[in-house]
Design a protein around this motif. Structure first.
Motif, mmCIF file in Angstrom:
data_model
loop_
_atom_site.group_PDB
_atom_site.id
_atom_site.type_symbol
_atom_site.label_atom_id
_atom_site.label_comp_id
_atom_site.label_asym_id
_atom_site.label_seq_id
_atom_site.Cartn_x
_atom_site.Cartn_y
_atom_site.Cartn_z
ATOM 1 N N LEU A 1 48.638 80.827 -6.368
ATOM 2 C CA LEU A 1 50.079 80.815 -6.073
ATOM 3 C C LEU A 1 50.669 79.440 -6.366
ATOM 4 O O LEU A 1 51.375 78.862 -5.554
ATOM 5 C CB LEU A 1 50.332 81.194 -4.604
ATOM 6 C CG LEU A 1 49.816 82.553 -4.151
ATOM 7 C CD1 LEU A 1 50.181 82.810 -2.701
ATOM 8 C CD2 LEU A 1 50.372 83.678 -5.012
ATOM 9 N N GLN A 2 50.322 78.906 -7.505
ATOM 10 C CA GLN A 2 50.836 77.569 -7.827
ATOM 11 C C GLN A 2 51.414 77.500 -9.232
ATOM 12 O O GLN A 2 51.448 76.443 -9.854
ATOM 13 C CB GLN A 2 49.720 76.539 -7.659
ATOM 14 C CG GLN A 2 49.387 76.325 -6.193
ATOM 15 C CD GLN A 2 48.183 75.441 -5.962
ATOM 16 O OE1 GLN A 2 47.579 74.948 -6.887
ATOM 17 N NE2 GLN A 2 47.825 75.254 -4.700
ATOM 18 N N ALA A 3 51.869 78.666 -9.722
ATOM 19 C CA ALA A 3 52.413 78.681 -11.091
ATOM 20 C C ALA A 3 53.847 78.178 -11.137
ATOM 21 O O ALA A 3 54.271 77.575 -12.118
ATOM 22 C CB ALA A 3 52.337 80.100 -11.650
ATOM 23 N N LEU A 4 54.604 78.426 -10.062
ATOM 24 C CA LEU A 4 56.015 78.022 -10.048
ATOM 25 C C LEU A 4 56.106 76.567 -9.616
ATOM 26 O O LEU A 4 56.051 76.255 -8.438
ATOM 27 C CB LEU A 4 56.806 78.905 -9.072
ATOM 28 C CG LEU A 4 56.888 80.379 -9.419
ATOM 29 C CD1 LEU A 4 57.475 81.171 -8.266
ATOM 30 C CD2 LEU A 4 57.724 80.596 -10.666
ATOM 31 N N ASN A 5 56.214 75.711 -10.594
ATOM 32 C CA ASN A 5 56.192 74.283 -10.301
ATOM 33 C C ASN A 5 57.038 73.550 -11.330
ATOM 34 O O ASN A 5 56.898 73.791 -12.523
ATOM 35 C CB ASN A 5 54.735 73.794 -10.375
ATOM 36 C CG ASN A 5 54.559 72.508 -9.623
ATOM 37 O OD1 ASN A 5 55.507 71.760 -9.451
ATOM 38 N ND2 ASN A 5 53.334 72.249 -9.170
ATOM 39 N N ASP A 6 57.897 72.662 -10.860
ATOM 40 C CA ASP A 6 58.770 71.956 -11.805
ATOM 41 C C ASP A 6 58.252 70.570 -12.155
ATOM 42 O O ASP A 6 58.859 69.877 -12.963
ATOM 43 C CB ASP A 6 60.183 71.817 -11.210
ATOM 44 C CG ASP A 6 60.904 73.138 -11.205
ATOM 45 O OD1 ASP A 6 61.015 73.747 -12.278
ATOM 46 O OD2 ASP A 6 61.333 73.583 -10.133
#
Lengths: 215, 492
Positions: free
Chosen positions: A209-214
């Protein structure tokens, strides 16, 4: 004979001890079991407070807490773990020894914060509630799996619930019931999400759960 | 009574999708139910804005001008979001992206979400307000995870855990207010946790306890507002949800959460005998949020995330304005209204773009203006509104806030101006090719058909545009000032 305050102090000390032990548990069953024990301590605290203060609403909340936190929530967590085949061993970002050390630091910080507040009569009880909140945070941050994070949130909520008991006994009963109902709904949603995550990734590790990262 | 009817109607709307088994009929019935909620919302929310005394009912509801404004905003945006959902969902049904049970769940959760928001802004009891705000999280978690993609699940988990943890900390604020009221002898079976009663008695509350209570309320409920550093859930959730839901999340839910913070601010200011403490905290969080959001806007690769970060930026600006005293509060009210309308309009457009291009990445979308002429044109107008280009009401709010703060807080205003320049550059850099560049050959996710027919989403976007320009003219002519002042008197 008037009821004594000593049982409340003992129950609060046991709550603190259970929170400390929770911080370094790395087996799901043990973690949930300790949370359940903590719920029973809260129920006992509520029941004794009801006797001490002669407040019947506290007794009704005790029954509700017993059913929800003592029975429904632990069994829901364990049932979902069984159904999803989640690993019994819970991974964390740091080693168990360090987890205990962080928990100890949290208790010291909680004591410092409690003594800075304008509640001279309740410093020990507030220390316990702040410790529960901080150790709940510790579980939320250090656990690498969704079950550990869920229990972390529940422990944090126990701390806030206990703080409410200690410094604002007059919180309306309807509000308390509303909060507990919200908590149950939240756990049902969390377990439903855990099932979906397990189905999608064949794991409940937060690594997935760490794909959404800016950054 | 009108408030109770509104809440019940909104709650009943959650059952409407289960009456029929045909998608077209479900969608139509949802629009009818939403229209009823709009009508009741206007009837309940408008009178307090135009000078009627606050409406209180049975210790449950309390609708003053600020609540009335939010009831109106929620009612309008839920209606246009429901209108926009029609073409959006029917297209996704045709392409088999969603199924009939999912459509039913969508409308049911949408109605529950709207109900929870309405209860949040009309609750007199701070405990019920907390429960309702938490219910907004619970109702929308599955809307964020609607598509069950890995990224949606990640967004939903973060949303649930981070917002619930924030609200749990907000509950500590509630506990401390309750304790302060008890110590002051103001807590009784009659007053309970009624905000209107607590507000009257708050000048007797312990200042030190109220300071701590407000700090917890700001950090806790500020998580839901999207203030930095508690904002991390916002870009994920707002970009993962279906577009009409994103519009509600960004357009009105953030306002409802801010409403909660301001209820605590009013109590704290009364206890402290002035707003210096709360203003300082709001100013600090506002500037931090603006600056951090600006940095992320500049480097975005995803247009829905760009809009989400822009929401954080606007909430930062509102917090900053609220920290600038009465004139800043006027700016904040104008900003709240303008942002709600402009941002939801843009998310409606983003939904159309996503359905056609099947991607939210800037690298895979270009030439929107040519491919979707109506959506592209309206989206461009919405971007101008969002960037405060006149006749946008946001121009007024930003001008007012800068004028109000430049002498008292020059550093904060300079930081805000710097952030605005970065945001403007970011938007121009990203949105110009997105809207006007030639359609990429092979760059898109799939062959993109050109042209579109006018549908309900365009009507909704146009309505928002008309409302924005109309509001600008009302503020400019001074016609809107009486109701803005009524709201400002409550929040400053």
């Amino acid at each position: 004979m008037a009821p004594s305050l000593t049982p409340l102090l003992i129950l609060a000390a046991l709550l603190l001890g259970s929170a400390f032990l929770l911080s370094s548990r790395l087996r799901l069953r043990s973690l949930v079991g300790l949370f359940q024990f903590q719920a029973f301590l809260l129920v006992a605290y509520l029941a004794w407070s009801a006797v001490l203060l002669r407040e019947a609403p506290l007794a009704s909340i005790a029954v509700f807490v017993f059913v929800l936190k003592g029975l429904v929530m632990p069994s829901l967590l364990l049932r979902v773990a069984r159904q999803t085949g989640a690993s019994e061993r819970l991974a964390t970002y740091v080693r168990p020894a360090l987890l205990s050390f962080i928990a100890m630091a949290a208790i010291v910080a909680a004591a410092a914060a409690a003594s800075a507040l304008p509640f001279d009569d309740n410093v020990f009880f507030i220390t316990v509630s702040f410790s529960l909140i901080l150790i709940g945070f510790e579980l939320l941050i250090t656990h690498k799996n969704l079950f550990g994070q869920s229990v972390g949130f529940l422990v944090l909520e126990n701390g806030i619930f206990f703080l409410g008991l200690v410094i604002a006994r007059t919180l309306p009963v309807l509000v308390e019931f509303g909060v507990l109902f919200d908590l149950l709904a939240l756990l049902v949603l969390a377990t439903a999400l855990i099932r979906r995550v397990q189905r999608t990734h064949a794991s409940v590790a937060t690594d997935y759960l760490q794909a959404l990262n800016d950054l | 009574m009108m408030i109770t009817t509104l809440i019940l109607a909104s709650l009943l709307a959650a059952f409407v999708p289960f009456v029929s088994s045909r998608p077209e009929r479900i969608v139509r019935q949802a629009i009818v139910a939403s229209t009823i909620v709009l009508a009741l919302g206007l009837l309940a929310g408008v009178p307090p804005l135009f000078g009627s005394p606050p409406v209180a009912w049975a210790g449950l509801w309390y609708v003053d001008a600020f609540s009335g404004l939010l009831v109106v905003l929620i009612s309008v945006v839920q209606w246009t979001a429901t209108l926009t959902s029609r073409p959006f969902l029917l297209e996704e049904l045709r392409e088999e992206v969603v199924s009939l049970p999912l459509v039913r769940r969508y409308y049911a959760l949408l109605a529950l979400f709207v109900t929870a928001m309405l209860v949040t802004v009309v609750s007199d009891n701070l405990g019920f307000l907390w429960v309702a705000l938490e219910a907004t999280t619970l109702a929308t978690t599955f809307l964020v995870a609607f598509y069950a993609r890995p990224s949606s699940l990640e967004a939903a988990w973060k949303y649930l855990i981070i917002c619930s943890t924030g609200l749990a900390l907000g509950f500590v604020g509630l506990v401390l207010v309750s304790a302060a009221a008890t110590h002051a002898g103001a807590m009784s079976a009659l007053t309970g946790l009624r905000w209107s009663a607590l507000h009257v008695a708050a000048h007797d509350f312990s200042p030190s306890m109220m300071k701590i209570a407000f700090a917890f309320a700001l950090v806790g409920f500020g998580t839901k507002v999207g203030l930095v550093p508690m904002h991390t859930w916002l870009p994920d959730a707002h970009s993962s949800a279906p577009a009409p839901i994103s519009a509600l999340l960004s357009g009105v839910l953030l306002n409802a959460a801010l409403f909660t913070v301001l209820r605590y601010k009013a109590l704290t200011d009364a206890a402290l005998g002035g707003g210096a403490y709360t203003d300082g905290l709001l100013l600090a969080f506002g500037v931090l949020t603006l600056v951090v959001a600006a940095a992320f806007i500049l480097t975005q690769t995803d247009y829905k995330r760009l809009l989400a970060y822009s929401s954080a930026e606007h909430m930062g600006f509102v917090a900053l304005s609220l920290g600038l005293g009465p004139v800043g509060a006027v700016a904040a009210v104008i900003e709240l209204i303008g942002h709600a309308l402009a941002k939801s309009m843009l998310f409606f457009g983003a939904g159309n773009i996503l359905v056609r291009f099947r991607s939210t990445k800037f690298s895979r979308v270009a030439g929107v203006h040519r491919v979707l002429p109506y959506t592209g044109g309206l989206f461009f107008a919405g971007i101008l509104m969002l960037l405060a280009v006149p006749p946008s009401p946001l121009f007024m709010s930003e001008y007012l806030a800068i004028a109000a703060g430049i002498r008292a807080h020059p550093l904060a205003i300079m930081a805000a101006l710097g952030a605005f320049v970065v945001i403007l550059s970011g938007f121009i850099r990203l949105v110009t090719p997105f809207l006007f560049a030639p359609v990429p050959e092979g760059g898109a996710a799939h062959p993109v058909a050109r042209g579109e027919s006018w549908n309900l989403s365009h009507t909704a976007m146009l309505l928002h545009l008309v409302l924005l320009v109309g509001f600008f003219l009302l503020v400019l002519s001074g016609t809107a000032l009486p109701f803005i002042e009524r709201v400002t008197a409550i929040i400053s």
